[in-house]
Write a protein that holds these residues in place. Structure first.
Motif, PDB file in Angstrom:
ATOM      1  N   THR A   2    -100.581 -22.712  29.313  1.00  0.00           N
ATOM      2  CA  THR A   2    -100.591 -22.459  27.873  1.00  0.00           C
ATOM      3  C   THR A   2    -100.560 -20.963  27.588  1.00  0.00           C
ATOM      4  OG1 THR A   2    -103.001 -22.611  27.886  1.00  0.00           O
ATOM      5  CG2 THR A   2    -101.790 -24.583  27.241  1.00  0.00           C
ATOM      6  N   ALA A   7    -100.661 -21.930  20.380  1.00  0.00           N
ATOM      7  CA  ALA A   7    -101.607 -22.049  19.266  1.00  0.00           C
ATOM      8  C   ALA A   7    -100.797 -22.000  17.978  1.00  0.00           C
ATOM      9  CB  ALA A   7    -102.622 -20.903  19.311  1.00  0.00           C
ATOM     10  N   CYS A  57    -110.718 -28.752  26.874  1.00  0.00           N
ATOM     11  CA  CYS A  57    -110.907 -29.013  25.446  1.00  0.00           C
ATOM     12  C   CYS A  57    -109.875 -28.297  24.577  1.00  0.00           C
ATOM     13  CB  CYS A  57    -112.309 -28.577  25.036  1.00  0.00           C
ATOM     14  SG  CYS A  57    -112.766 -29.015  23.353  1.00  0.00           S
ATOM     15  N   GLN A  58    -109.358 -29.013  23.589  1.00  0.00           N
ATOM     16  CA  GLN A  58    -108.527 -28.439  22.534  1.00  0.00           C
ATOM     17  C   GLN A  58    -109.375 -28.417  21.268  1.00  0.00           C
ATOM     18  OE1 GLN A  58    -104.407 -30.070  22.294  1.00  0.00           O
ATOM     19  NE2 GLN A  58    -105.282 -31.625  23.650  1.00  0.00           N
ATOM     20  N   GLU A  59    -109.090 -27.468  20.366  1.00  0.00           N
ATOM     21  CA  GLU A  59    -109.870 -27.377  19.139  1.00  0.00           C
ATOM     22  C   GLU A  59    -108.979 -27.065  17.950  1.00  0.00           C
ATOM     23  OE1 GLU A  59    -114.209 -25.887  20.693  1.00  0.00           O
ATOM     24  OE2 GLU A  59    -112.769 -24.336  20.144  1.00  0.00           O
ATOM     25  N   PRO A  93    -104.985 -24.719  21.928  1.00  0.00           N
ATOM     26  CA  PRO A  93    -104.944 -25.575  23.112  1.00  0.00           C
ATOM     27  C   PRO A  93    -105.913 -25.070  24.177  1.00  0.00           C
ATOM     28  CG  PRO A  93    -103.020 -24.142  23.063  1.00  0.00           C
ATOM     29  CD  PRO A  93    -103.788 -23.889  21.794  1.00  0.00           C
ATOM     30  N   ASN A  94    -106.141 -25.888  25.185  1.00  0.00           N
ATOM     31  CA  ASN A  94    -106.983 -25.453  26.294  1.00  0.00           C
ATOM     32  C   ASN A  94    -106.324 -24.256  26.994  1.00  0.00           C
ATOM     33  OD1 ASN A  94    -104.922 -27.261  27.189  1.00  0.00           O
ATOM     34  ND2 ASN A  94    -105.973 -27.430  29.145  1.00  0.00           N
ATOM     35  N   SER A 114    -111.617 -31.875  20.990  1.00  0.00           N
ATOM     36  CA  SER A 114    -111.091 -33.039  21.708  1.00  0.00           C
ATOM     37  C   SER A 114    -112.067 -33.580  22.745  1.00  0.00           C
ATOM     38  CB  SER A 114    -109.772 -32.691  22.399  1.00  0.00           C
ATOM     39  OG  SER A 114    -109.980 -31.761  23.453  1.00  0.00           O
TER      40      SER A 114
END
Length: 137
Positions: A2, A7, A57-59, A93-94, A114
């Motif tokens: 990523t 993002a 984790c994604q946020e 994203p992570n 997530s």
């Protein structure tokens, strides 16, 4: 791997009414199943939050009230995103380092995540983060 370019700002459904606006996050409005919701508030003047990356984790970060800056770093590039609209969220994203700063008075940051809290999912040292990104590339 990523990058900060993964993002992005997501528009959140906004229903306008003479009584006020209503925004809703449901269905497939975000690209992950929400497993945790939390919010940051009463951040003192000059305060900073974040200072970490997630392995899995994604946020989605939303400025429910006020404004703040989110500094994103992927180990190679950095960019700053200002959040100040409650009907927009920043999807992170992570694998992206994030720092939050420049909180306006009374600001509230909502976070939809997530994953549930798992300390092992956090990378809290920037140098370790950079090294982990170099091992992946």
């Amino acid at each position: 791997m990523t990058t900060i370019h993964d993002a992005k700002i997501l528009d959140i459904t906004k229903v306008h009414d003479t009584r006020g606006n209503l925004s809703v996050v449901e269905g497939n409005a975000i690209p992950f199943e929400m497993k945790r919701v939390y919010y940051l508030y009463d951040i003192p003047s000059g305060g900073r939050r974040g200072g970490h990356s997630h392995i899995n984790c994604q946020e989605l970060l939303v400025a429910l009230s006020g404004s703040f800056d989110v500094i994103l770093n992927d180990g190679s590039e950095q960019k700053t995103v200002t959040l100040n609209k409650p009907n927009q969220g920043l999807l992170i994203p992570n694998g992206i380092w994030r720092e939050l700063e420049n909180f306006s008075s009374g600001s509230v940051c909502l976070v939809l995540a997530s994953e549930v809290f798992i300390e092992e999912d956090y990378i809290r040292n920037f140098e370790e983060f950079r090294l982990s990104k170099n091992r992946i590339s």
